[in-house]
Design an enzyme around this catalytic site. Structure first.
Site, PDB file in Angstrom:
ATOM      1  N   ARG A  35       0.815  -1.221   0.000  1.00  0.00           N
ATOM      2  CA  ARG A  35       0.000   0.000   0.000  1.00  0.00           C
ATOM      3  C   ARG A  35       0.848   1.271   0.000  1.00  0.00           C
ATOM      4  NH1 ARG A  35      -4.752  -2.272   3.978  1.00  0.00           N
ATOM      5  NH2 ARG A  35      -6.082  -3.038   2.303  1.00  0.00           N
ATOM      6  N   LYS A 197     -18.199 -17.395   2.254  1.00  0.00           N
ATOM      7  CA  LYS A 197     -19.658 -17.269   2.316  1.00  0.00           C
ATOM      8  C   LYS A 197     -20.294 -16.692   1.062  1.00  0.00           C
ATOM      9  CE  LYS A 197     -19.650 -16.481   7.320  1.00  0.00           C
ATOM     10  NZ  LYS A 197     -19.940 -15.490   8.366  1.00  0.00           N
ATOM     11  N   GLY A 353      -7.940  -8.260  -1.353  1.00  0.00           N
ATOM     12  CA  GLY A 353      -8.063  -9.231  -0.268  1.00  0.00           C
ATOM     13  C   GLY A 353      -7.163 -10.440  -0.411  1.00  0.00           C
ATOM     14  N   GLY A 376     -12.990  -4.419  -0.099  1.00  0.00           N
ATOM     15  CA  GLY A 376     -14.422  -4.145   0.027  1.00  0.00           C
ATOM     16  C   GLY A 376     -14.915  -3.046  -0.889  1.00  0.00           C
TER      17      GLY A 376
END
Length: 395
Positions: A35, A197, A353, A376
């Site tokens: 980053r 999920k 991610g 996200g």
């Protein structure tokens, strides 16, 4: 939306929101500089114009005000080394000491403010706090795409106090690459969705069913599909309340002519640990007491063949518990297939991610078209949501 290349920063103090939420070890050393590296071109452009940089970021999730382990002072050396400039540090982001440092900042100098989340007003999107941050600079630059989905003070509210505002290189590249996949994808277009999920990915899966030719689903979420179809999944991860949704997605894919690929087999284990006993099983017949922790050899072959022939590939989420070396083969194989598709002239976007971590850990970061650091924020953008941090720059 304007970018930093629409401005000459000569004589200007740029207040720049970056995403320096980097991992630190027990010695408070940065263990992954991805980053920081990403933000360097934006900062160098401003400095080379003759501007000065006042940088703000968050780090972690401090609960009750300042805590040393969440202080950005730990990254001053890394940042100084990369910029070739002695970065000054403000031990606050709004107080008098920080204002004094930003007031005295000269052309070509850099000031890093401390963690904006030391103030609860940051996440609350407090206007007075945003105004205090804004008083540091003449022009606002947002280069923190990873937090663009949050309407926080430093990512969104602060922009209203500037006449001149723009995005940095990271933000621009993230949006441009996401749009390339969503609006200009060459076919065949394959999306690979992994992770634990269905509930985390439902909105993006629904969006993609209108765009892709192939949708590959792996990871823990795949077992909910198999249970929905009457399979025996042993002790594998399942979302009982999403069984009807899984069936619905299978029907929607058929209706829309999308080739929905689920893993035919799994590497199963009798315990959730790297040294557990393991074997290969058909995903309709996983024995009781065993759980699927990675896609099996047949699935890896089928998935790889589809990916390698694709002209556009979007990948978000691992194929198994890739943090455990004995269950990383599926994720590694997918990464290799994405690299091959890219080498054959395809465009590949790795959606942040765990997928980004897997690609970077394998040394493939520069062998795919683009690795998002957005996580996200990228998912929400691809779901069709308005990102507050982006909208604030468009006013």
């Amino acid at each position: 939306m304007k970018t930093i290349h629409d401005y000459d920063f000569k004589g200007k103090k740029a207040l720049i929101r970056v995403d320096f939420n980097v991992p630190l070890n027990e010695h408070m050393e940065v263990t992954d500089e991805t980053r920081i590296n990403a933000a360097i071109p934006t900062l160098k452009k401003i400095l080379s114009d003759g501007g000065s940089c006042i940088i703000m970021s968050h780090l972690g999730r401090p609960k009750n005000g300042p805590e040393d382990k969440f202080s950005l002072r730990h990254i001053v050396k890394n940042l100084s080394d990369k910029l070739g400039v002695d970065v000054k540090f403000g031990d606050d982001c709004i107080g008098e000491s920080a204002r004094e440092l930003s007031d005295k900042l000269k052309e070509g100098e850099v000031l890093l403010l401390d963690n904006v989340r030391f103030y609860k007003e940051e996440t609350a999107g407090d206007e007075a706090f945003a105004k205090a941050l804004a008083s540091h600079g003449d022009i606002y630059v947002n280069d923190a795409f990873g937090t663009a989905h949050r309407a926080h003070a430093s990512t969104t509210v602060v922009a209203k106090f500037f006449d001149e505002k723009c995005c940095g290189n990271v933000m621009h590249a993230e949006l441009e690459n996401a749009q390339k996949v969503l609006e200009k994808a060459e076919r065949p277009f394959t999306a690979i969705m992994g992770g634990a999920k269905i509930s985390d990915k439902i909105m993006i899966i629904e969006q993609l069913l209108d765009k892709v030719d192939h949708l590959i689903i792996g990871g823990g979420m795949s077992y909910t599909f198999f249970k929905a179809m009457g399979g025996q999944i042993g002790n594998s991860l399942v979302e009982e309340d999403k069984l009807s949704l899984a069936k619905e997605l299978i029907s929607k894919a058929k209706e829309k002519g999308v080739d929905l690929q689920l893993p035919k087999d799994s590497i199963i284990a009798d315990d959730f640990n790297n040294n557990a006993n393991k074997q290969t099983a058909d995903n309709y017949a996983i024995p009781d007491g065993w759980m699927g922790l990675d896609v099996g050899p047949e699935s890896r072959k089928v998935f790889s063949d589809i990916i390698e022939k694709s002209k556009t590939v979007l990948w978000n989420g691992p194929m198994g518990v890739f943090e455990m070396s004995n269950f990383a083969e599926g994720t590694n194989t997918i990464a290799q297939a994405v690299v091959k598709a890219t080498e054959h002239g395809g465009f590949s976007l790795i959606g942040g991610g765990d997928s980004a971590a897997a690609v970077n850990n394998l040394g493939y970061g520069d062998k795919v078209s683009y690795v998002s650091t957005g996580g996200g924020a990228l998912l929400e953008y691809m779901e069709g949501k308005v990102l507050p941090g982006v909208a604030a720059l468009e006013d």
